[in-house]
Design a protein around this motif. Sequence first.
Motif, mmCIF file in Angstrom:
data_model
loop_
_atom_site.group_PDB
_atom_site.id
_atom_site.type_symbol
_atom_site.label_atom_id
_atom_site.label_comp_id
_atom_site.label_asym_id
_atom_site.label_seq_id
_atom_site.Cartn_x
_atom_site.Cartn_y
_atom_site.Cartn_z
ATOM 1 N N HIS A 81 -6.339 -0.091 2.901
ATOM 2 C CA HIS A 81 -4.961 0.750 3.586
ATOM 3 C C HIS A 81 -4.941 2.082 3.271
ATOM 4 O O HIS A 81 -4.169 2.803 4.193
ATOM 5 C CB HIS A 81 -3.686 -0.098 3.199
ATOM 6 C CG HIS A 81 -3.319 -1.407 3.570
ATOM 7 N ND1 HIS A 81 -3.532 -1.393 5.189
ATOM 8 C CD2 HIS A 81 -2.805 -2.665 3.281
ATOM 9 C CE1 HIS A 81 -3.107 -2.685 5.582
ATOM 10 N NE2 HIS A 81 -2.873 -3.488 4.166
ATOM 11 N N GLU A 123 -3.387 -5.016 9.905
ATOM 12 C CA GLU A 123 -3.495 -6.002 8.746
ATOM 13 C C GLU A 123 -4.821 -6.776 8.983
ATOM 14 O O GLU A 123 -5.484 -7.166 7.830
ATOM 15 C CB GLU A 123 -2.378 -6.615 8.686
ATOM 16 C CG GLU A 123 -1.125 -5.852 8.078
ATOM 17 C CD GLU A 123 -1.415 -5.554 6.903
ATOM 18 O OE1 GLU A 123 -2.369 -5.886 6.253
ATOM 19 O OE2 GLU A 123 -0.861 -4.469 6.323
ATOM 20 N N HIS A 131 -7.966 -5.082 -0.481
ATOM 21 C CA HIS A 131 -7.238 -5.025 0.704
ATOM 22 C C HIS A 131 -6.413 -3.786 0.641
ATOM 23 O O HIS A 131 -6.098 -2.911 1.750
ATOM 24 C CB HIS A 131 -6.403 -6.366 0.969
ATOM 25 C CG HIS A 131 -5.384 -6.364 2.098
ATOM 26 N ND1 HIS A 131 -5.767 -7.096 3.182
ATOM 27 C CD2 HIS A 131 -4.110 -5.779 2.161
ATOM 28 C CE1 HIS A 131 -4.968 -6.778 4.055
ATOM 29 N NE2 HIS A 131 -3.936 -6.035 3.605
ATOM 30 N N GLU A 181 0.625 -1.175 -0.003
ATOM 31 C CA GLU A 181 -0.040 0.145 0.045
ATOM 32 C C GLU A 181 0.846 1.143 0.016
ATOM 33 O O GLU A 181 1.659 1.311 0.716
ATOM 34 C CB GLU A 181 -0.910 -0.031 1.181
ATOM 35 C CG GLU A 181 -0.239 0.038 2.634
ATOM 36 C CD GLU A 181 0.351 -1.280 3.129
ATOM 37 O OE1 GLU A 181 0.168 -2.323 2.354
ATOM 38 O OE2 GLU A 181 0.592 -1.333 4.253
ATOM 39 N N TYR A 230 -2.344 -11.265 10.452
ATOM 40 C CA TYR A 230 -3.296 -11.098 9.272
ATOM 41 C C TYR A 230 -4.349 -11.900 9.401
ATOM 42 O O TYR A 230 -5.726 -11.540 9.437
ATOM 43 C CB TYR A 230 -2.636 -11.428 7.819
ATOM 44 C CG TYR A 230 -1.796 -10.367 7.271
ATOM 45 C CD1 TYR A 230 -2.207 -9.497 6.248
ATOM 46 C CD2 TYR A 230 -0.635 -10.540 7.606
ATOM 47 C CE1 TYR A 230 -1.310 -8.761 5.782
ATOM 48 C CE2 TYR A 230 0.421 -9.571 6.915
ATOM 49 C CZ TYR A 230 -0.101 -8.733 6.169
ATOM 50 O OH TYR A 230 0.867 -7.659 5.297
HETATM 51 ZN ZN ZN Z 1 -2.220 -5.355 4.417
#
Ligand code: ZN
Length: 605
Positions: free
Chosen positions: A285, A315, A281, A245, A385
């Motif tokens: 971020h 995360e 995802h 990101e 995660y």
């Molecule tokens: Zn990530």
Amino acid sequence: MNAQIHYRIIPHDPHAHLYRVSLHIQNPLSQGQRVRLPAWIPGSYMIRDFARNIVWLRAWQGNQEVAVKRIDKSTWALGSVVGPVVVDYEVYAWDLSVRAAHLDQHHAYFNGSSVFLAVQGQEHHPCTVDIDPHSGGIGKQWRVATTLREDTAARYGYGRYKADSYDELIDHPVEIADFTLASFDACGVPHEVVITGKHTADMPRLCADLKKICEYQIRMFGEPAPYDRYVFITWAVGDGYGGLEHRSSTSLICCRDDLPSIKQRDRVSEGYRTFLGLCSHEYFHNWNVKRIKPAKFLPYDLTQESYTELLWAFEGITSYYDDLVLLRTGLIDVKTYLEILGQNVTRLLRSPGRLHQSLVDSSFDAWTKFYKQDENSPNAIVSYYLKGSIVALGLDLLLRDLGQHRLSLDSVMLVLWREYAQKGRGVGESGIEDVTLALVESRIGEAAVQTVQAFFHRALRETEDFDLAHLLHRCGVKTHLRASESPSDKGGTEGKSDTSMRAVLGGNLVNDPQGARIQTLLNGSAGHKAGLSAGDVIIAVNGIRTDANLFEKHLSRYCPGDHVSLHAFRRDELFSVEVELSSAPLDTCYFSIEDEEKLKYWLFP
Ligand code: ZN
């Protein structure tokens, strides 16, 4: 040139994978100027020592060479100079990931943290960068994709770009290639998709689907989006997966077969779903970690490890929302979403390390454990995660249940956005919990505070499982556990065969020229008890030659409790063990819907 700090980067020798960089420092510090490369890149928590790829470095004042002294593995001190100095160096770039730099005759890619030396003590100054073409004509047709702001360069052109600080300079990766380009608008903000590598992606389809994801997320946090342009920089390869990101772009690596093809029509294949999940995802971020940030990252200390217990939130919460957004935007259906959740819970249940490492410890030790995994990792660690996403799910369900859907994880994220990110405040180590508990107290009442506190303690600091099945039940979902049917059974579905008599060794086998190599072996498993170890290569079951493909078939002739003799190599030494096979554990999870109404409150609020 007017900036005090100016870089020039050229793909100097694509065949040798070398960038040539010149750094012009207008006013070197009078007490001596040092330059250095970061040891790590934000978003990937491992010391990578990017400076090891600097092949040579020399400094000049006019034609006069300036003495340069090494200070440490990443830092150079320039001899005492008054007036402008130029530092020339070459960087080797052959890293097939989104974290560093890559260069050959097909494309050039770099993160600033791999190629631009920081001018120590002057990192807050604005700087300019000339991105120039190869002098011998390689890449004449290439275009430049980056969200670095153009100075005199035209959009997608070689030329001069600029940044307000070093921190900004290294947060805009650059892809230079003959790439595919498509664009769309999300809530009024121009978005682009850039794909390098051989591929046959259906670009209009991809843009239409990404638009849904981007608009949902922008609206979730509230318009306007916190950037005025966004680029998905994608590298399509035969086999690869990853993303990083940045403040107004993301770098992605994906399998070209995961991109949607025109033949696919409206169907979302598993591969494409994975790719959309990755995009979702990284996009999430934009808020959660790029702007809602741990206080420990304000500012980043890129010279050494920056420890935080909060990676589970940055995360894990992001991982919870990435697939949930696919569901809420209609890109996947409820059945698929519950399948994904079932597979995630299955992966967690198959990680006995979760019983030894808490979630906050997993975050803190990311540098040396999660990012440096070995054969023992399944026994010793838990992914922040994976468990983080399941704790985020549990927290969302708990808040919805206690507050009768007037409170949810969305509410927590909004407060973090408004009260922290938008006010430039970092989130302290207890910040996520503090915000949640304050919301619970004001919107639900004091009685619920203790329940949420107890949830946090159990989920974040203890290692036993929390009662996810109960929380799911309150939202209309029933949890089921069964044994796995085969090594490729990822869970998430009911399963088709009777597994009550399935015998297992308890490890993960991969092919090896000699037989079946044990990649990982779970502590307490039949193989572990018999004295086998990760790395051993099993060559025969009861005297019959085996390999990773045949092993399951060979074991299928036996029942749990049966003894089999295995021959194996450890290094080059042959040995044999007697294994008492165990039954396949109930480590495979799937869900069924109990109450559609309750489920809707959670999934489609
Ligand atoms: Zn990530």
